[in-house]
Write a protein that holds these residues in place. Structure first.
Motif, PDB file in Angstrom:
ATOM      1  N   ASP A  11       0.829  -1.209   0.000  1.00  0.00           N
ATOM      2  CA  ASP A  11       0.000   0.000   0.000  1.00  0.00           C
ATOM      3  C   ASP A  11       0.863   1.257   0.000  1.00  0.00           C
ATOM      4  OD1 ASP A  11      -2.767   0.639  -0.082  1.00  0.00           O
ATOM      5  OD2 ASP A  11      -2.572   1.531   1.908  1.00  0.00           O
ATOM      6  N   ASN A  12       0.635   2.114  -0.974  1.00  0.00           N
ATOM      7  CA  ASN A  12       1.364   3.376  -1.143  1.00  0.00           C
ATOM      8  C   ASN A  12       2.826   3.189  -1.563  1.00  0.00           C
ATOM      9  OD1 ASN A  12       0.981   6.180  -1.215  1.00  0.00           O
ATOM     10  ND2 ASN A  12       2.143   6.431   0.678  1.00  0.00           N
ATOM     11  N   PRO A  16      -1.472   3.304  -5.260  1.00  0.00           N
ATOM     12  CA  PRO A  16      -2.019   4.417  -4.473  1.00  0.00           C
ATOM     13  C   PRO A  16      -2.730   3.816  -3.246  1.00  0.00           C
ATOM     14  CG  PRO A  16      -2.739   4.525  -6.780  1.00  0.00           C
ATOM     15  CD  PRO A  16      -2.123   3.174  -6.571  1.00  0.00           C
ATOM     16  N   PRO A  17      -2.871   4.578  -2.138  1.00  0.00           N
ATOM     17  CA  PRO A  17      -3.473   3.997  -0.933  1.00  0.00           C
ATOM     18  C   PRO A  17      -4.793   3.279  -1.200  1.00  0.00           C
ATOM     19  CG  PRO A  17      -2.672   6.192  -0.467  1.00  0.00           C
ATOM     20  CD  PRO A  17      -2.498   5.977  -1.947  1.00  0.00           C
ATOM     21  N   GLN A 198      -2.982   4.585   6.819  1.00  0.00           N
ATOM     22  CA  GLN A 198      -3.325   5.978   7.140  1.00  0.00           C
ATOM     23  C   GLN A 198      -4.425   6.113   8.173  1.00  0.00           C
ATOM     24  OE1 GLN A 198      -4.228   7.067   2.965  1.00  0.00           O
ATOM     25  NE2 GLN A 198      -2.892   8.813   3.347  1.00  0.00           N
ATOM     26  N   ASP A 230       7.043   2.744   2.149  1.00  0.00           N
ATOM     27  CA  ASP A 230       6.716   4.171   2.339  1.00  0.00           C
ATOM     28  C   ASP A 230       6.607   4.541   3.817  1.00  0.00           C
ATOM     29  OD1 ASP A 230       4.190   2.642   2.520  1.00  0.00           O
ATOM     30  OD2 ASP A 230       3.342   4.633   2.884  1.00  0.00           O
ATOM     31  N   ASP A 263       5.844   7.444  -2.536  1.00  0.00           N
ATOM     32  CA  ASP A 263       4.620   6.823  -3.067  1.00  0.00           C
ATOM     33  C   ASP A 263       5.023   5.882  -4.209  1.00  0.00           C
ATOM     34  OD1 ASP A 263       5.234   8.386  -5.260  1.00  0.00           O
ATOM     35  OD2 ASP A 263       3.791   9.945  -4.761  1.00  0.00           O
ATOM     36  N   TRP A 264       4.048   5.329  -4.928  1.00  0.00           N
ATOM     37  CA  TRP A 264       4.378   4.319  -5.939  1.00  0.00           C
ATOM     38  C   TRP A 264       5.164   4.890  -7.116  1.00  0.00           C
ATOM     39  CZ3 TRP A 264       2.563   4.350 -11.000  1.00  0.00           C
ATOM     40  CH2 TRP A 264       1.536   5.251 -11.287  1.00  0.00           C
TER      41      TRP A 264
END
Ligand SMILES: [Mg+2]
Length: 283
Positions: A11-12, A16-17, A198, A230, A263-264
């Motif tokens: 994730d991330n 994207p989250p 998050q 991340d 991020d990715w």
């Protein structure tokens, strides 16, 4: 014989989250020339949705291990004509704590979420779905709940929570409170709590976190290992990787390196600059 392996957080880091991998990342994994594995905070279902399906749909052929639920459950994923996923090993928190202690812990967590300071009533964030999730090897605590599906309402709820949290410092206060709750089990059962993604918290057993894939892959002869994540910052769910590196007692220097990404897209840039990707057309 030793060989480099790359371990990606999901994730991330690859996505994207909470969303599936984008086409550019799918293409990068089609062209990756080094063996890679995944170490995800989430459970297998989400990893399938975020990573396995996009690869399968794009006709990418590859195989890797997915260490899910913060690293403690291991699955082998083979994507050829369709995806085949088999369980390799699984640690269970319920067995580790014993039924009585496990239930006592669940009740203590529920009580904290019901305390006036941590109720979300007046925050404008709706609560949807389960809030204390038994993920077998760990417990995920999600104060706003975890909706069964990522619908537009669920995305909006998530955004509302993230913005409420950044203004109010809610999660850091709750983290302190959860630390006090698990304190009695820290010495006796190795429990610890970290921020998960998050919006939530992960309650894990020390060693059965993201250290587990590192320990396992090293014992199987992979070295060096490069971990990409991340959330290597203090309280992040990749932090255990930095702890693994700093606690290394030899022989020699630790064969694990950690790369922090934003991020990715940053991960993609790292994959390119480190020469992990074949050129288009190269076999
Ligand atoms: Mg992450």
């Amino acid at each position: 014989m030793s060989s480099l392996a790359v371990v990606f957080d999901v994730d991330n880091t690859l996505t994207p989250p909470r969303e599936p991998m984008r086409a550019e990342m799918v293409e990068a994994l089609r062209r990756i020339r080094v063996p890679f594995h995944l170490a995800a905070g989430s459970d297998l279902d989400l990893v399938v949705e975020q990573v396995v399906r996009p690869l399968e749909c794009a006709g990418v052929q590859c195989s890797f291990d997915a260490f899910v639920c913060n690293g403690a459950e291991r699955y082998r994923c083979q994507i050829r004509d369709g995806a085949e996923i088999t369980s390799v090993s699984c640690f269970r928190l319920r067995d580790h704590l014993g039924e009585r202690t496990f239930n006592e812990l669940l009740r203590a967590l529920e009580a904290v979420l019901a305390e006036p300071e941590f109720r979300l009533d007046r925050s404008g964030v709706p609560v949807m779905g389960e809030r204390i999730i038994d993920r077998r090897s760990m417990i995920n605590v999600a104060p706003m709940g975890r909706p069964a599906r990522m619908t537009p309402e669920a995305y909006a709820q998530r955004q509302a929570f993230v913005s409420f949290d950044s203004k109010s410092g809610y999660r850091l206060r709750l983290l302190e409170r959860l630390r006090r709750v698990i304190e009695p089990y820290r010495e006796s059962h190795g429990l610890r709590v970290t921020l998960g993604g998050q919006t939530s918290f992960d309650i894990v057993v020390e060693g059965y976190d993201k250290r587990f894939p590192l320990r396992t892959l090293l014992s199987e002869g992979h070295r060096p290992i490069v971990y990409v994540g991340d959330a290597l910052f203090a309280e992040g769910n990749d932090r255990a990787v930095l702890e693994f590196i700093s606690e290394w007692e030899g022989p020699g220097t630790c064969p694990v390196e950690a790369i922090a990404v934003r991020d990715w897209t940053d991960t993609l840039a790292q994959m390119q600059s480190r020469g992990w990707l074949r050129d288009k057309g190269e076999r």
